[in-house]
Scaffold this motif. Structure first.
Motif, mmCIF file in Angstrom:
data_model
loop_
_atom_site.group_PDB
_atom_site.id
_atom_site.type_symbol
_atom_site.label_atom_id
_atom_site.label_comp_id
_atom_site.label_asym_id
_atom_site.label_seq_id
_atom_site.Cartn_x
_atom_site.Cartn_y
_atom_site.Cartn_z
ATOM 1 N N ARG A 135 0.854 -1.182 -0.047
ATOM 2 C CA ARG A 135 0.120 0.220 -0.072
ATOM 3 C C ARG A 135 0.730 1.258 -0.055
ATOM 4 O O ARG A 135 0.683 1.945 0.831
ATOM 5 C CB ARG A 135 -0.986 -0.056 1.194
ATOM 6 C CG ARG A 135 -1.898 -1.090 1.226
ATOM 7 C CD ARG A 135 -2.533 -1.692 2.433
ATOM 8 N NE ARG A 135 -3.499 -0.555 2.987
ATOM 9 C CZ ARG A 135 -3.708 -0.364 4.155
ATOM 10 N NH1 ARG A 135 -3.658 -1.636 5.214
ATOM 11 N NH2 ARG A 135 -4.614 0.299 4.587
ATOM 12 N N GLU A 139 -0.363 4.942 0.043
ATOM 13 C CA GLU A 139 -1.043 5.406 1.267
ATOM 14 C C GLU A 139 0.304 5.952 2.310
ATOM 15 O O GLU A 139 0.205 6.761 2.988
ATOM 16 C CB GLU A 139 -1.809 4.263 2.006
ATOM 17 C CG GLU A 139 -3.184 4.208 1.194
ATOM 18 C CD GLU A 139 -3.960 3.049 1.930
ATOM 19 O OE1 GLU A 139 -4.278 2.888 2.834
ATOM 20 O OE2 GLU A 139 -3.959 1.899 1.100
ATOM 21 N N GLU A 151 2.682 10.416 3.751
ATOM 22 C CA GLU A 151 3.171 10.567 5.241
ATOM 23 C C GLU A 151 4.564 10.588 5.545
ATOM 24 O O GLU A 151 5.153 11.194 6.379
ATOM 25 C CB GLU A 151 2.551 9.224 5.976
ATOM 26 C CG GLU A 151 2.761 9.414 7.610
ATOM 27 C CD GLU A 151 2.351 10.616 8.179
ATOM 28 O OE1 GLU A 151 2.636 10.865 9.312
ATOM 29 O OE2 GLU A 151 1.374 11.268 7.516
#
Length: 241
Positions: A211, A214, A218
């Protein structure tokens, strides 16, 4: 072997055994030919990325920044996969080793499929260990405080753990800037398409893909880089770069 079995490499190209999965004869003989630069072995010796690219399917190479991934399938270790994708020198398991907490539970056990906190875990300590001239696998037993104490004892200083880790961050950002100037774009912070789109078919990680989409935003945020993955002026100034 996959290129051969799917028809990209033709039998008439081979001056040796058929490239079939499970063939001990093929593994030994083609390794010898690669070392010698002999016949088709010279083409194999260019590496999996250049080989696959020459047949128009670079995505067949399980590599990051053209360096092959070692040891682990990142679909089953999300943090470790993030480190593969963002390593300054491409697919490498010693520029970050989240496999240790995600699988081995050292220094603590974290959920290998979870995303929360992985960006923070994927930062800087390995650069510190490398700069000390130590093997990364000492981190199975040692933590950042231990490396601080070892270094301070040897050089007679009194660095804090925060200062030691900031040194690792400085190293990482310096390498990143070097890559950018050398033409290695942040778009190369990725994994092979297969690992992002095709789930693992067997247990114990059945059904999982990586992933990265995602995790990457961040990671850049935690690093103090812009949304494209470029170190900001403020971050570089704070690190004395």
């Amino acid at each position: 072997m996959e290129l051969y079995e799917k028809g990209y490499i033709k039998r008439e190209e081979l001056d040796g055994p058929e490239l079939k999965f499970g063939s001990v004869e093929a593994i030994i003989e083609w390794t010898r030919k690669m070392r010698a630069g002999e016949g088709f072995g010279a083409k194999l010796a260019l590496g999996s990325y250049r080989l696959a690219e020459s047949y128009g399917v670079p995505e067949f190479s399980m590599s990051v920044k053209k360096q092959e991934l070692p040891a682990y399938d990142p679909r089953g270790v999300q943090g470790h996969g993030l480190q593969y994708a963002t390593s300054n020198r491409g697919g490498c398991h010693v520029r970050g080793y989240l496999f240790s907490p995600e699988i081995l539970g050292s220094p603590e056990k974290i959920d290998r499929f979870a995303l929360e906190g992985k960006a923070n875990w994927a930062k800087d300590l390995t650069a510190v260990i490398d700069s000390l001239g130590l093997c990364l696998f000492t981190s199975f037993a040692l933590n950042a405080d231990d490396y601080r104490d070892l270094f301070n004892f040897i050089v007679g200083e009194n660095y804090t753990t925060e200062e030691i880790l900031t040194t690792g961050e400085r190293i990482w950002n310096l390498e990143r800037n070097f890559n950018l100037k050398a033409g290695i774009a942040p778009t190369e912070d990725t994994l092979p398409k297969r690992l992002l789109e095709e789930p693992i078919s067997d247990e114990p990680s059945k059904g999982h893909k990586h992933r990265l989409a995602e995790l990457l935003p961040e990671y850049y945020k935690v690093r103090g880089w812009d949304e494209k993955g470029v170190p900001t002026t403020e971050k570089l100034q704070a690190l004395g770069l």
